[in-house]
Motif scaffolding. Structure first.
Motif, PDB file in Angstrom:
ATOM      1  N   LYS A  31       0.830  -1.213   0.000  1.00  0.00           N
ATOM      2  CA  LYS A  31       0.000   0.000   0.000  1.00  0.00           C
ATOM      3  C   LYS A  31       0.865   1.264   0.000  1.00  0.00           C
ATOM      4  O   LYS A  31       0.752   2.128   0.873  1.00  0.00           O
ATOM      5  CB  LYS A  31      -0.936  -0.017   1.205  1.00  0.00           C
ATOM      6  CG  LYS A  31      -1.925  -1.187   1.173  1.00  0.00           C
ATOM      7  CD  LYS A  31      -2.844  -1.181   2.378  1.00  0.00           C
ATOM      8  CE  LYS A  31      -3.853  -2.315   2.303  1.00  0.00           C
ATOM      9  NZ  LYS A  31      -4.757  -2.347   3.470  1.00  0.00           N
ATOM     10  N   ASP A  33       0.836   3.762  -1.951  1.00  0.00           N
ATOM     11  CA  ASP A  33       0.202   4.984  -2.441  1.00  0.00           C
ATOM     12  C   ASP A  33      -0.695   5.619  -1.377  1.00  0.00           C
ATOM     13  O   ASP A  33      -1.454   6.538  -1.673  1.00  0.00           O
ATOM     14  CB  ASP A  33      -0.627   4.683  -3.694  1.00  0.00           C
ATOM     15  CG  ASP A  33      -1.717   3.641  -3.437  1.00  0.00           C
ATOM     16  OD1 ASP A  33      -1.626   2.913  -2.416  1.00  0.00           O
ATOM     17  OD2 ASP A  33      -2.646   3.552  -4.256  1.00  0.00           O
ATOM     18  N   THR A  34      -0.577   5.124  -0.124  1.00  0.00           N
ATOM     19  CA  THR A  34      -1.435   5.647   0.939  1.00  0.00           C
ATOM     20  C   THR A  34      -0.668   6.602   1.846  1.00  0.00           C
ATOM     21  O   THR A  34       0.556   6.514   1.989  1.00  0.00           O
ATOM     22  CB  THR A  34      -1.993   4.507   1.809  1.00  0.00           C
ATOM     23  OG1 THR A  34      -0.900   3.843   2.477  1.00  0.00           O
ATOM     24  CG2 THR A  34      -2.739   3.495   0.953  1.00  0.00           C
ATOM     25  N   GLU A  36      -0.926   6.671   5.064  1.00  0.00           N
ATOM     26  CA  GLU A  36      -0.485   5.917   6.232  1.00  0.00           C
ATOM     27  C   GLU A  36       0.877   5.260   5.998  1.00  0.00           C
ATOM     28  O   GLU A  36       1.712   5.200   6.903  1.00  0.00           O
ATOM     29  CB  GLU A  36      -1.516   4.846   6.597  1.00  0.00           C
ATOM     30  CG  GLU A  36      -2.804   5.381   7.189  1.00  0.00           C
ATOM     31  CD  GLU A  36      -3.744   5.939   6.134  1.00  0.00           C
ATOM     32  OE1 GLU A  36      -4.748   6.559   6.516  1.00  0.00           O
ATOM     33  OE2 GLU A  36      -3.477   5.748   4.923  1.00  0.00           O
ATOM     34  N   TYR A  37       1.097   4.788   4.790  1.00  0.00           N
ATOM     35  CA  TYR A  37       2.362   4.113   4.484  1.00  0.00           C
ATOM     36  C   TYR A  37       3.541   5.059   4.682  1.00  0.00           C
ATOM     37  O   TYR A  37       4.547   4.708   5.299  1.00  0.00           O
ATOM     38  CB  TYR A  37       2.343   3.583   3.048  1.00  0.00           C
ATOM     39  CG  TYR A  37       3.600   2.838   2.666  1.00  0.00           C
ATOM     40  CD1 TYR A  37       3.710   1.469   2.903  1.00  0.00           C
ATOM     41  CD2 TYR A  37       4.685   3.501   2.067  1.00  0.00           C
ATOM     42  CE1 TYR A  37       4.868   0.780   2.565  1.00  0.00           C
ATOM     43  CE2 TYR A  37       5.850   2.816   1.732  1.00  0.00           C
ATOM     44  CZ  TYR A  37       5.930   1.457   1.982  1.00  0.00           C
ATOM     45  OH  TYR A  37       7.083   0.783   1.655  1.00  0.00           O
TER      46      TYR A  37
END
Length: 288
Positions: A31, A33-34, A36-37
């Motif tokens: 993930k 592209d988030t 949070e990442y």
């Protein structure tokens, strides 16, 4: 595996959704592209460790690509010693321990490029009073005592620190209730209590430093009527304390002082309603 639809009634206890947890952990790395990442970039090393621990308990450690993870970890190693939380990040005790734990789990500690420098880095963080700081910015915390002691144990280098001074500092962080805080005089907390108890156990100095009955009472008091565990008095329960409290109870042989069935059911319900997945969930099932 039972379908979630078969446990739809409120108050029912779902099964441990092993396949869903494994898939969730695997998906975290993809993930990119988030928000949070990237917001948790500095925590990546510890995130891998906790995810790895969960997969190990779920008999799914093969889901991690060792050939991808180990080279990444070595890129986080510093020539002056220690590991950062990610590539390009400064070395810190927290992430050094996580890196060493991962390498140890993969039987790859011998691949370290700067082992002696890391030993020197770890031992240099001990202060004259026996405490440890996390990095060059000099924050003192009992978490760091645990991280340094455990890291040096993994590297067979406990002789490079003053163990007596380390124990003396931990003793000063013990409160009247038998539990421990971050520094002398700080409020007792389940997370710091684990760090202190585990550090003492690694050093072989658990007794007579602690009073197992007094500490066991404080830890058992963390269980709420619904079965969940909290980190300190007057706080809500959180699944993470299933790890910190149970680990401490296990070390002092007091696991039987809490209602294990209630805790198990409460953890399974949190899985069901909140979909939270971390190593904390699985520690209970590892023991029971």
């Amino acid at each position: 595996m039972s379908s979630s639809s078969s446990k739809s009634n409120e108050g029912s206890i779902p099964p441990l959704l092993i396949e869903k947890h494994v898939s969730f952990i695997q998906a975290l790395a993809s993930k990119k592209d988030t928000f949070e990442y990237w917001a948790t970039e500095h925590l990546r090393m510890s995130g891998i460790y906790w995810g790895m621990g969960a997969l190990y308990i779920l008999s799914s450690i093969d889901k991690l690509d060792k050939k991808e993870i180990i080279p990444w970890i070595l890129k986080c190693e510093h020539s002056e010693g220690g590991f950062g939380g990610n590539i390009g990040h400064d070395p810190h005790l927290l992430y050094t321990l996580s890196a060493l734990q991962i390498l140890a789990e993969f039987d790859s500690l011998d691949l370290m490029q700067h082992k002696e420098a890391t030993i020197k880095f770890l031992s240099s963080l001990q202060q004259p009073d026996g405490s440890f700081v996390g990095d060059k910015w000099k924050e003192v915390d009992t978490r760091f005592s645990y991280c340094a002691i455990y890291s040096l144990r993994l590297l067979n280098a406990l002789h490079t620190i003053d163990s007596d001074k380390a124990v003396e500092h931990i003793q000063k962080c013990r409160n009247f209730d038998g539990a421990f805080g971050t520094i002398p005089g700080a409020e007792s907390h389940a997370g710091m209590t684990f760090c202190c108890v585990a550090a003492l156990a690694i050093l072989g100095r658990l007794y007579p430093t602690i009073d197992p009955d007094l500490l066991g009472w404080w830890l058992a008091e963390r269980q709420k009527p619904h079965g969940g565990l909290c980190g300190r008095p007057e706080k809500s329960a959180d699944v993470c304390y299933s790890w910190w409290v149970l680990s401490s109870l296990s070390i002092i042989n007091r696991l039987h002082w809490i209602d294990n069935d209630k805790l198990k059911d409460w953890i399974l319900q949190k899985q069901w309603y909140q979909r939270r997945v971390l190593f904390f969930f699985f520690f209970f099932f590892f023991f029971f």
